[in-house]
Design a protein around this motif. Structure first.
Motif, PDB file in Angstrom:
ATOM      1  N   ILE A 122       0.659  -0.873  -0.673  1.00  0.00           N
ATOM      2  CA  ILE A 122       0.023  -0.006  -0.225  1.00  0.00           C
ATOM      3  C   ILE A 122       0.906   1.279   0.272  1.00  0.00           C
ATOM      4  N   SER A 123       0.659   2.541   0.179  1.00  0.00           N
ATOM      5  CA  SER A 123       0.884   4.248   0.427  1.00  0.00           C
ATOM      6  C   SER A 123      -0.565   4.796   0.960  1.00  0.00           C
TER       7      SER A 123
ATOM      8  N   VAL B 194       4.751   1.567   0.065  1.00  0.00           N
ATOM      9  CA  VAL B 194       5.534   2.162  -0.198  1.00  0.00           C
ATOM     10  C   VAL B 194       6.346   3.559   0.294  1.00  0.00           C
ATOM     11  N   ASP B 195       7.235   4.153  -0.522  1.00  0.00           N
ATOM     12  CA  ASP B 195       7.295   5.862  -0.238  1.00  0.00           C
ATOM     13  C   ASP B 195       6.671   6.783  -0.562  1.00  0.00           C
TER      14      ASP B 195
ATOM     15  N   GLY C  50       8.230   5.350   8.575  1.00  0.00           N
ATOM     16  CA  GLY C  50       6.219   5.627   8.319  1.00  0.00           C
ATOM     17  C   GLY C  50       6.101   4.377   6.996  1.00  0.00           C
ATOM     18  N   CYS C  51       7.425   3.982   6.678  1.00  0.00           N
ATOM     19  CA  CYS C  51       7.308   3.248   5.523  1.00  0.00           C
ATOM     20  C   CYS C  51       8.119   1.737   6.003  1.00  0.00           C
ATOM     21  N   ILE C  52       7.277   0.650   4.849  1.00  0.00           N
ATOM     22  CA  ILE C  52       7.976  -0.635   5.787  1.00  0.00           C
ATOM     23  C   ILE C  52       7.742  -0.841   4.074  1.00  0.00           C
ATOM     24  N   THR C  53       9.805  -1.486   4.156  1.00  0.00           N
ATOM     25  CA  THR C  53      10.802  -2.651   2.433  1.00  0.00           C
ATOM     26  C   THR C  53       9.660  -3.412   2.545  1.00  0.00           C
TER      27      THR C  53
ATOM     28  N   HIS D 168       2.019  11.816   5.178  1.00  0.00           N
ATOM     29  CA  HIS D 168       2.515  10.667   3.725  1.00  0.00           C
ATOM     30  C   HIS D 168       1.234  11.228   2.564  1.00  0.00           C
ATOM     31  N   VAL D 169       0.415  12.260   3.365  1.00  0.00           N
ATOM     32  CA  VAL D 169      -0.496  12.074   2.411  1.00  0.00           C
ATOM     33  C   VAL D 169       0.183  14.173   1.040  1.00  0.00           C
ATOM     34  N   LYS D 170       0.511  14.337   2.027  1.00  0.00           N
ATOM     35  CA  LYS D 170       0.398  15.773   1.287  1.00  0.00           C
ATOM     36  C   LYS D 170       1.871  15.510   0.693  1.00  0.00           C
TER      37      LYS D 170
END
Length: 315
Positions: free
Chosen positions: A54-55, A82-83, A98-101, A284-286
């Motif tokens: 997801i993002s 994702v980034d 906030g990301c997970i590889t 992440h939204v912005k």
């Protein structure tokens, strides 16, 4: 950054989702397999078998993260985030906050997951993606189907809270259809329009729909009555982003969300539902919209505000 797609399994920056009238036309999702509790669909609901990509910035992916969390599937289905900023090669994996590889396939970019599933894939590379580790294939990249599967098909692996109850499914489906084009997709039809006529049409339909549901929510607590359903979570992910990005960057500026008293209270009520805020990221939204869409924001400057108080009392 250039929006792109795969053609016969090769990445290209070729991309268009506009018609000759300048209207934004979203390309349909391609992977529509189904997970079932008994496995008759070819994909059996099992703990540890599936992985969700997801993002947190994307509203379509966000709705799957919500159902993943709210159904208690954290220890059943793996997660990669994702980034928030789309790269020249599409969605990428990184170690940003906030990301997970990708711990399953070790991919650097999401397009590699699509190619691993179908070496000749042609089309957009979108989130969410529900991956089957057993077959090495994508089950689905259609968010509406994924949230239905999470709610209906995981039986003992999920909790008993149902957001897609059998007795309400027809009404939920009707509402999902009603909010999709003017609201969920309507903000994109407004923001990505490339003609004045296309923009005016989209933004007019968007605010007419928002006014309609403002009226409905002045009479009942949720879209389908007295129970929270997946229809509410699908509207929530758009509303959560409205003042953060759509109002300004997408020119959806006839009103802010906070100017709709009942929609604003409704959004806060859903945000305050147990577990929801843990999969909501305003940052992440912005980052996605302001830093990741230079065709709309060439400077890539990410605004500090707005300062939304979603924890404001509902009284």
């Amino acid at each position: 950054m250039a929006l792109g797609k795969l053609i016969d399994g090769k990445w290209t920056t070729e991309w268009t989702e506009h018609n000759q009238q300048g209207q934004f036309q979203r390309m349909p999702t391609v992977f529509h397999n189904w997970i079932s509790l008994d496995g008759t669909s070819g994909f059996k609901a099992e703990a540890g078998r599936y992985h969700l990509y997801i993002s947190l910035g994307c509203p379509w992916a966000h709705r799957t993260a919500l159902l993943w969390k709210l159904k208690g599937l954290e220890d059943v289905i793996g997660l990669s985030i994702v980034d928030p900023i789309i790269s020249d090669y599409g969605w990428k994996f990184s170690a940003k906050p906030g990301c997970i590889t990708d711990t399953v396939n070790g991919a650097d970019y999401l397009w590699q997951i699509y190619v691993k599933s179908d070496s000749n894939y042609t089309g957009r590379v979108t989130v969410p993606v529900l991956w089957d580790k057993q077959s090495g294939k994508i089950v689905s990249n259609e968010s509406r189907h994924i949230i239905q599967m999470f709610d209906r098909e995981f039986g003992e692996y999920a909790n008993d809270t149902s957001f897609y109850p059998v007795d309400l499914q027809a009404e939920i489906d009707r509402v999902l259809d009603a909010i999709y084009q003017p609201i969920n997709n309507g903000v994109y039809r407004s923001g990505f329009a490339v003609s004045q006529a296309a923009y005016t049409e989209a933004v007019t339909e968007l605010f007419a729909a928002l006014e309609h549901w403002e009226g409905i929510l002045g009479q009942q607590p949720y879209l389908c009555g007295n129970r929270i359903t997946i229809a509410d979570w699908c509207l929530f992910t758009t509303l959560f982003r409205f003042d953060l990005a759509y109002y300004g960057l997408f020119k959806c500026n006839l009103k802010r969300l906070i100017d709709f008293p009942d929609l604003w209270k409704y959004c806060r009520k859903l945000y305050q539902y147990p577990g929801v805020r843990s999969v909501c990221s305003a940052e992440h939204v912005k980052q996605l919209y302001y830093a990741g869409l230079p065709e709309l924001n060439p400077s890539r400057i990410v605004p500090i505000g707005p300062n939304l108080n979603l924890d404001l009392s509902l009284d």
